[in-house]
Design an enzyme around this catalytic site. Structure first.
Site, PDB file in Angstrom:
ATOM      1  N   ASN A   1      -6.174  -2.972   1.926  1.00  7.05           N
ATOM      2  CA  ASN A   1      -6.069  -4.395   2.230  1.00  7.05           C
ATOM      3  C   ASN A   1      -7.469  -4.966   2.368  1.00  7.05           C
ATOM      4  OD1 ASN A   1      -3.294  -4.468   2.315  1.00  7.05           O
ATOM      5  ND2 ASN A   1      -3.152  -4.475   4.533  1.00  7.05           N
TER       6      ASN A   1
ATOM      7  N   ARG B   1       0.830  -1.219   0.000  1.00  6.74           N
ATOM      8  CA  ARG B   1       0.000   0.000   0.000  1.00  6.74           C
ATOM      9  C   ARG B   1       0.860   1.263   0.000  1.00  6.74           C
ATOM     10  NH1 ARG B   1      -3.567  -0.434   4.988  1.00  6.74           N
ATOM     11  NH2 ARG B   1      -1.636  -1.332   5.736  1.00  6.74           N
TER      12      ARG B   1
END
Length: 92
Positions: free
Chosen positions: A39, A21
């Site tokens: 996520n 990320r």
């Protein structure tokens, strides 16, 4: 000439707890892209990203070449643009 597009990606593999990320966010900001990365509960990562098609392709290629991230599968779907979106976010 490249056009503005928006895609929704799903990535599976070793994509959580490896900086996916944060790397996606860094690259998106470098390439002037907007959207978000998140996520998922099943261990995958979703990425919704908007900008020039060429820059989105570059971002995905950088993620694929990362030494820690291991993408086993990826799906990509073109979706509608989000008008007025100004930044890229990491969603938790």
């Amino acid at each position: 000439m490249d056009e503005m597009v928006r895609y929704h990606f799903f990535f599976t593999g070793r994509v959580q707890s490896v900086g996916f990320r944060y790397k996606a966010s860094y690259l998106a900001k470098e390439y002037g892209l907007t959207g978000f990365v998140k996520n998922e509960y099943d261990g995958s990562v979703s990425l919704e990203i908007q900008g020039l098609d060429e820059k989105i392709t570059e971002l995905v290629e950088c993620l694929k070449r990362d030494r820690v991230i291991r993408i086993y599968s990826m799906s990509k779907e073109k979706i509608d643009l989000v008008e007025g979106e100004k930044d890229f976010k990491i969603k938790f």
